[in-house]
Enzyme design. Structure first.
Site, PDB file in Angstrom:
ATOM      1  N   ASN A  45       0.847  -1.191   0.000  1.00  0.00           N
ATOM      2  CA  ASN A  45       0.000   0.000   0.000  1.00  0.00           C
ATOM      3  C   ASN A  45       0.884   1.242   0.000  1.00  0.00           C
ATOM      4  O   ASN A  45       1.979   1.241   0.579  1.00  0.00           O
ATOM      5  CB  ASN A  45      -0.880   0.017   1.255  1.00  0.00           C
ATOM      6  CG  ASN A  45      -1.822   1.218   1.286  1.00  0.00           C
ATOM      7  OD1 ASN A  45      -2.448   1.574   0.281  1.00  0.00           O
ATOM      8  ND2 ASN A  45      -1.930   1.863   2.441  1.00  0.00           N
ATOM      9  N   HIS A  89       0.807   5.198   1.225  1.00  0.00           N
ATOM     10  CA  HIS A  89       0.057   6.064   2.131  1.00  0.00           C
ATOM     11  C   HIS A  89       0.695   7.460   2.142  1.00  0.00           C
ATOM     12  O   HIS A  89       1.918   7.580   2.249  1.00  0.00           O
ATOM     13  CB  HIS A  89       0.078   5.469   3.544  1.00  0.00           C
ATOM     14  CG  HIS A  89      -0.690   6.306   4.525  1.00  0.00           C
ATOM     15  ND1 HIS A  89      -2.065   6.353   4.529  1.00  0.00           N
ATOM     16  CD2 HIS A  89      -0.278   7.149   5.507  1.00  0.00           C
ATOM     17  CE1 HIS A  89      -2.465   7.181   5.471  1.00  0.00           C
ATOM     18  NE2 HIS A  89      -1.410   7.683   6.084  1.00  0.00           N
TER      19      HIS A  89
HETATM   20  C1  GRF Z   1      -2.497   8.982  -2.958  1.00  0.00           C
HETATM   21  O1  GRF Z   1      -1.913  10.051  -2.265  1.00  0.00           O
HETATM   22  C2  GRF Z   1      -2.737   7.819  -2.044  1.00  0.00           C
HETATM   23  O2  GRF Z   1      -1.725   7.577  -1.139  1.00  0.00           O
HETATM   24  C3  GRF Z   1      -3.975   8.319  -1.332  1.00  0.00           C
HETATM   25  O3  GRF Z   1      -4.773   8.839  -2.370  1.00  0.00           O
HETATM   26  C4  GRF Z   1      -3.916   9.315  -3.395  1.00  0.00           C
HETATM   27  C5  GRF Z   1      -4.307   8.634  -4.664  1.00  0.00           C
HETATM   28  O4  GRF Z   1      -3.806   9.299  -5.765  1.00  0.00           O
HETATM   29  N1  GRF Z   1      -4.583   7.307  -0.542  1.00  0.00           N
HETATM   30  P1  GRF Z   1      -3.960   8.719  -7.238  1.00  0.00           P
HETATM   31  O5  GRF Z   1      -5.378   8.228  -7.404  1.00  0.00           O
HETATM   32  O6  GRF Z   1      -2.962   7.625  -7.425  1.00  0.00           O
HETATM   33  O7  GRF Z   1      -3.687   9.896  -8.117  1.00  0.00           O
END
Ligand code: GRF
Length: 214
Positions: free
Chosen positions: A120, A122
């Protein structure tokens, strides 16, 4: 093709990545940009989303990668939905399951299915600010440095062994969108680098300590 470590990697031996995404998919886009190089060592072979309108679907389509939508509303309950996600992922025979902006918590049964093979990303420096609002929570706390974390998924929310982290400064006047954009830029690079290294060099986990390569 030679990798930096000298092992030959061809398209058939590249690790199979299944990416789960709920949103715009910029992390998915970064993985798709990397995977065409055989030396990268990993390929996105499937994309699964819980949101029919997710930008990730368009990205997958444009890249010729098959995708599946597993929306909560199409299932009787959360357990059935989790099973639906697991089935959709399994069809793609993943070596690694990458949660890249997947905004739902997966059940322990899902984690068991792909134990030790779920990553994952984060948008905070774990263990600080876990959960769905890591950027907002860090900003509200007043930290001067935050960042992003790639970690293994366990039964908790953002609690699994940490694989890689990058620090990102908070600027005066930042709001959640400006800070999140700065984090996402670091996050894309970290995710691509970490997934590629794991695919090429392997991953060794002892308790909370995860080491890429030997
Ligand atoms: C990322 O910052 C991820 O960590 C968070 O939501 C964002 C998703 O961005 N949970 P994307 O959809 O990959 O542009």
């Amino acid at each position: 093709m030679q990798t930096p470590s000298g092992h030959a990697i061809d398209a058939t031996s590249a690790s199979r990545l299944v990416v789960l995404a709920s949103g715009g998919g910029s992390n998915l886009a970064a993985l798709l940009a990397a995977h065409d190089d055989p030396a990268y060592g990993a390929r996105v072979v499937g994309v699964v989303t819980d949101r029919p309108g997710a930008g990730a679907l368009d990205l997958a389509h444009a890249a010729g990668v098959p995708s599946a939508v597993v929306a909560m509303k199409d299932f009787d309950d959360r357990a059935a939905w989790n099973e639906g996600v697991a089935q959709a992922v399994r069809v793609f025979r993943p070596d690694w399951v990458v949660l890249a902006g997947f905004m739902r918590v997966l059940a322990p049964q899902f984690v068991r299915r792909f134990e030790g093979r779920i990553l994952n990303t984060h948008p905070a420096l774990l263990p600080s600010f876990p959960g769905a609002h890591g950027v907002r929570d860090a900003l509200a706390h007043g930290v001067r440095i935050t960042g992003c974390t790639v970690h293994l998924v366990d039964d908790g929310v953002d609690t699994g062994p940490i694989l890689a982290q990058a620090a990102v400064p908070v600027h005066d006047g930042d709001d959640e969108p400006t800070l999140h954009e700065r984090i996402k830029s670091a996050e894309r690079a970290l995710l691509v680098e970490t997934v590629g290294r794991i695919a090429r060099e392997g991953l060794y986990v002892a308790g909370r300590h995860a080491t890429i390569g030997g």
